[in-house]
Design a protein around this motif. Structure first.
Motif, PDB file in Angstrom:
ATOM      1  N   GLU A 186      16.606 -27.640   9.555  1.00 20.96           N
ATOM      2  CA  GLU A 186      15.912 -27.918  11.063  1.00 20.96           C
ATOM      3  C   GLU A 186      16.258 -26.841  11.926  1.00 20.96           C
ATOM      4  O   GLU A 186      16.857 -26.189  11.730  1.00 20.96           O
ATOM      5  N   GLU A 187      15.044 -26.484  12.791  1.00 23.29           N
ATOM      6  CA  GLU A 187      15.096 -25.767  13.650  1.00 23.29           C
ATOM      7  C   GLU A 187      15.895 -26.043  14.951  1.00 23.29           C
ATOM      8  O   GLU A 187      15.388 -27.225  15.449  1.00 23.29           O
ATOM      9  N   VAL A 188      16.710 -25.489  15.577  1.00 23.81           N
ATOM     10  CA  VAL A 188      17.407 -25.849  16.609  1.00 23.81           C
ATOM     11  C   VAL A 188      17.529 -24.698  17.910  1.00 23.81           C
ATOM     12  O   VAL A 188      17.306 -23.636  17.414  1.00 23.81           O
ATOM     13  N   ASP A 189      17.478 -25.062  18.961  1.00 21.52           N
ATOM     14  CA  ASP A 189      17.721 -23.925  20.104  1.00 21.52           C
ATOM     15  C   ASP A 189      19.038 -23.401  20.123  1.00 21.52           C
ATOM     16  O   ASP A 189      20.100 -23.928  19.764  1.00 21.52           O
ATOM     17  N   GLY A 190      19.071 -22.131  20.646  1.00 21.50           N
ATOM     18  CA  GLY A 190      20.422 -21.655  20.996  1.00 21.50           C
ATOM     19  C   GLY A 190      21.066 -20.901  19.847  1.00 21.50           C
ATOM     20  O   GLY A 190      22.217 -20.196  20.022  1.00 21.50           O
ATOM     21  N   LEU A 191      20.266 -20.770  18.592  1.00 24.87           N
ATOM     22  CA  LEU A 191      20.773 -20.109  17.543  1.00 24.87           C
ATOM     23  C   LEU A 191      21.092 -18.568  17.787  1.00 24.87           C
ATOM     24  O   LEU A 191      20.005 -18.044  18.410  1.00 24.87           O
ATOM     25  N   PRO A 192      22.061 -17.702  17.598  1.00 25.42           N
ATOM     26  CA  PRO A 192      22.262 -16.247  18.003  1.00 25.42           C
ATOM     27  C   PRO A 192      21.052 -15.597  17.003  1.00 25.42           C
ATOM     28  O   PRO A 192      20.806 -15.790  16.020  1.00 25.42           O
ATOM     29  N   ASN A 193      20.543 -14.414  17.654  1.00 22.29           N
ATOM     30  CA  ASN A 193      19.721 -13.682  16.986  1.00 22.29           C
ATOM     31  C   ASN A 193      20.377 -12.538  16.331  1.00 22.29           C
ATOM     32  O   ASN A 193      19.930 -11.349  16.510  1.00 22.29           O
TER      33      ASN A 193
END
Length: 359
Positions: A186-193
């Motif tokens: 799943e895609e989630v918010d806040g993951l480091p770039n």
């Protein structure tokens, strides 16, 4: 169909609560009539769906221990009068054990999720008050049917003379492997770039964040470290002491940690002891390699075969750093590790049901 009672202290985000909620879900899915008895209606995890939940206490702290026991007995008795006797009782935490002890629920199994001897030693080092508080809870296991979550704990408890258990057996924690893999995608918010490593655990002496941060300091070229922890500010304060505050990321509680685990280059653990090591198994399911201390008792039962090379002696940050760098440079192939066979939720549910059948 068996009527099964599971005791859970609250919904706070920790491994013991996660296991209790998973127990309830997998037994319900296996066709059993599951009743979850929650002592305190508070915490991070949402209540499991399609499970009958009973909130036992309005205010547990306002009641004496004797009054708590009476309230729990009344609750069980009332339900049994309406719906028939329970076939099995499962107590899932030390805070539940002290209340369940003496209530004469049969058959009742008490889960030992921790390395009990190690915890008692740790609390003794902290001082007599800490030790006596932990000892009070540990005594609830004396003479009981005990289920441990690793073979290592089972071996330890069988040789613990003061415990005199009625029985000790190991049943590994249940994992809904397909569900974890799906959530990991799943895609989630806040993951480091940016590339990152990950550590998941409470801020306690057991987890040895001091060793973790010394390890991070010893590997300046490694990616930054995400900490999913219950006390991010305290973790940052300790990281500052070891000069690595700028090398850590503390996003706070995450409802889907698997998405974070799956995108990490490496999971790093520095514990002095574990009961099993839930996050190690979760990382392997998500396809993320793990480097861990070879602490009592779970990691060596999870990281077996070719993965055993990623176990490092406790309290040696230089060796932990060297092995982490090695793993980052040449990550292992994770092709259905052996542990998956015995932690699969359907397999574990069958073992729980057998407890009711063999009473």
């Amino acid at each position: 169909m068996k009527k099964i009672a599971i005791f859970c202290h609250n919904f706070y985000a920790n491994g013991t609560v996660k296991v209790a909620l998973t127990q309830a879900e997998i037994l319900q899915e296996a066709g059993q009539d599951v009743h979850l008895f929650v002592f305190e209606n508070q915490g991070d995890f949402p209540p499991p769906k399609n499970i009958t939940i009973h909130y036992v206490f309005d205010s547990q702290k306002s009641l004496s221990l004797a009054a708590q026991k009476r309230r729990l007995q009344q609750c069980i008795h009332s339900i049994e009068q309406k719906n028939g006797k329970f076939s099995l009782f499962l107590s899932n935490s030390t805070d539940c054990d002290v209340v369940v002890d003496g209530c004469d629920f049969e058959p009742c199994y008490y889960f030992c999720h921790c390395a009990l001897q190690q915890e008692l030693i740790m609390e003794l080092k902290r001082g007599p008050i800490h030790f006596l508080r932990r000892w009070k809870k540990a005594k609830a296991l004396i003479g009981k049917r005990i289920i441990t979550v690793s073979e290592g704990i089972a071996t330890e408890l069988r040789s613990t003379r003061w415990l005199k258990p009625q029985s000790v057996q190991a049943i590994y924690n249940p994992f809904r492997i397909d569900d974890i893999k799906a959530k990991a995608m799943e895609e989630v918010d806040g993951l480091p770039n940016e590339p990152f490593m990950i550590h998941i655990g409470r801020v306690t002496r057991q987890k040895r964040l001091d060793i973790l941060f010394q390890t991070l300091h010893a590997m300046p070229t490694a990616p930054r470290l995400v900490l999913l922890t219950n006390r991010p500010e305290k973790a940052r304060k300790l990281a500052r002491k070891y000069g690595v505050e700028d090398r850590i990321i503390t996003p706070g509680f995450q409802s889907n940690p698997y998405a974070w685990i799956a995108r990490a280059k490496l999971m790093l653990l520095s514990s002095d002891f574990e009961g099993f090591g839930l996050v190690i198994a979760e990382a392997l399911i998500c396809g993320t390699p793990v480097v861990s201390t070879d602490c009592p008792h779970g990691p060596s039962e999870i990281l077996t075969g070719d993965l055993a090379q990623y176990l490092v002696p406790r309290r040696q940050p230089a060796k932990l750093a060297a092995k982490a760098l090695e793993c980052l440079a040449h990550p292992p192939v994770l092709n259905n590790p052996e542990i998956f066979k015995v932690i699969d939720s359907q397999y574990v549910a069958e073992q729980y049901i057998n407890l009711a059948n063999n009473k």
